[in-house]
Design an enzyme around this catalytic site. Sequence first.
Site, PDB file in Angstrom:
ATOM      1  N   HIS A 228       0.872  -1.188   0.000  1.00  0.00           N
ATOM      2  CA  HIS A 228       0.000   0.000   0.000  1.00  0.00           C
ATOM      3  C   HIS A 228       0.904   1.231   0.000  1.00  0.00           C
ATOM      4  O   HIS A 228       1.685   1.434  -0.913  1.00  0.00           O
ATOM      5  CB  HIS A 228      -0.926  -0.106   1.219  1.00  0.00           C
ATOM      6  N   HIS A 269      -2.036  -0.400 -11.718  1.00  0.00           N
ATOM      7  CA  HIS A 269      -2.964   0.039 -10.663  1.00  0.00           C
ATOM      8  C   HIS A 269      -4.143  -0.914 -10.577  1.00  0.00           C
ATOM      9  O   HIS A 269      -4.551  -1.494 -11.582  1.00  0.00           O
ATOM     10  CB  HIS A 269      -3.467   1.460 -10.939  1.00  0.00           C
ATOM     11  N   ARG A 278      -2.327  12.023 -11.485  1.00  0.00           N
ATOM     12  CA  ARG A 278      -1.413  12.551 -10.467  1.00  0.00           C
ATOM     13  C   ARG A 278       0.039  12.342 -10.904  1.00  0.00           C
ATOM     14  O   ARG A 278       0.917  13.131 -10.559  1.00  0.00           O
ATOM     15  CB  ARG A 278      -1.678  11.879  -9.109  1.00  0.00           C
ATOM     16  N   ASP A 324       3.126   6.840  -7.916  1.00  0.00           N
ATOM     17  CA  ASP A 324       4.398   6.667  -7.219  1.00  0.00           C
ATOM     18  C   ASP A 324       5.611   6.732  -8.139  1.00  0.00           C
ATOM     19  O   ASP A 324       6.737   6.817  -7.664  1.00  0.00           O
ATOM     20  CB  ASP A 324       4.393   5.335  -6.449  1.00  0.00           C
ATOM     21  N   ARG A 350      -3.179  11.792   3.814  1.00  0.00           N
ATOM     22  CA  ARG A 350      -4.365  10.942   4.009  1.00  0.00           C
ATOM     23  C   ARG A 350      -5.065  11.192   5.346  1.00  0.00           C
ATOM     24  O   ARG A 350      -6.267  10.949   5.482  1.00  0.00           O
ATOM     25  CB  ARG A 350      -3.993   9.469   3.885  1.00  0.00           C
TER      26      ARG A 350
END
Length: 387
Positions: A228, A269, A278, A324, A350
């Site tokens: 994660h 993903h 992003r 990422d 978050r």
Amino acid sequence: MSDEDILFEVLESHLDTGMRGIPVGTCGTSFVDPIDGVHYAGYPIADLADIDPEDAAFLLFNKKMPDENESKNWKENLAERATIPADSLAIFDAIGEGQGHPMDWLSMGIMSLARAENEDDVAADAMNLIAWMPELMARLFMSRGGRGSLSNPSNPSLGMAGNFVSMLGMEGENAVRAERILRSFLVLHMDHGGGNLSTFAGKAVASSRSSLFASIASAMNALSGPLHGRANQSCLEFVQKVGTSDSTEVEAFVRGELAAKRPIFGFGHAVLRAEDPRATVQMKIGEEVCPDDPLFATVRTLRDVAPRVLGENPKISNPNANVDLVSGTLLYNAGFRKPEYYTTFFGWARVIGISAQIVDERNARGGKGVPIYRPKYIARDQPVRRL
Ligand code: AMX
């Protein structure tokens, strides 16, 4: 939507798949479109990349962009709350320099603030925690890094990113670049729908009416896993390992990793089926702030080469760049040279989105809150027996 609408038919083949794709609730803060990526309260993330992180937080909590006055009041409200309760975070002096992963420090830091909980006012706790995060993060970095107390006292008027950078003692151009990178990092990472593991874990814990602090610490513990949030640490390490920006060499490296059954970090993903917007936004920021950086050059080549190579495998649902791919390289350029800290930035962002979702779930059903989470597990291989 009527009570009778069938949203999903659960088949046996859906069991033991991590509840992948099974609808379990509603989410008002954000949704993820497989092609256009995450939207905060309806706004595509790419349109929000340059707004103040405080305004993005307002959007997630209030489901509307703040006007000038609302933005000012919201920022003042956060600034008024920014003083961390006396003697909290003393735990950071006790753990010991360099001991344990920074995500464990983040979780412990959040738990140590639970002593200042407002009973039955989860919204106030959420605002307090968001206001305390810049100092919590700065103290985590200084204590774990063995650098003593803050370089400068907390100054909330600098904004959450600017205040953090100032407390670490960054100055001049370095501080400006770090703040620029951190501001967009925070906005881009605040929320990603309701079903990602950390958000789900935080909301599940909160559904038992646990404190906001206990719920968010649980979310951070979920985020800390390598499958994660810790993927952003691995991605930078991966980019460093590539060690070249030459297309032919990068392609050979990617093929070698695949042959060795290792993942190509920064690609793929679970939900998105195109390049994550992003990642696209962060590529633009990279071209602006560090176009000549060798790591960024590697990222640029990887983005060109890897989707083509990964696309040769029909099993891979999305061969394109994820968030990422670039974020670690940008943080490195911001002056944060130790990848093991990167997930704490993700966690900081978050805290805002998950808190907003917890507040929404506490306000559900006319203020009664969502019921305690209780999914069903089907018994397997356990005939009734007697001693
Ligand atoms: N490199 C190598 N193999 C990959 C791959 C990649 N980048 N992306 C997918 N695959 C493989 C999967 O491991 C899976 O193999 P398996 O059938 O042998 O188990 C197969 O392709 C099908 O996977 P999928 O349905 O396309 O994706 P998924 O939902 O199973 O996995 C993810 C998604 C992100 C875990 C995967 O793409 C991956 O491991 N990527 C590399 C690591 C990474 O960048 N992680 C960060 C993700 C962003 C985030 O959520 N923070």
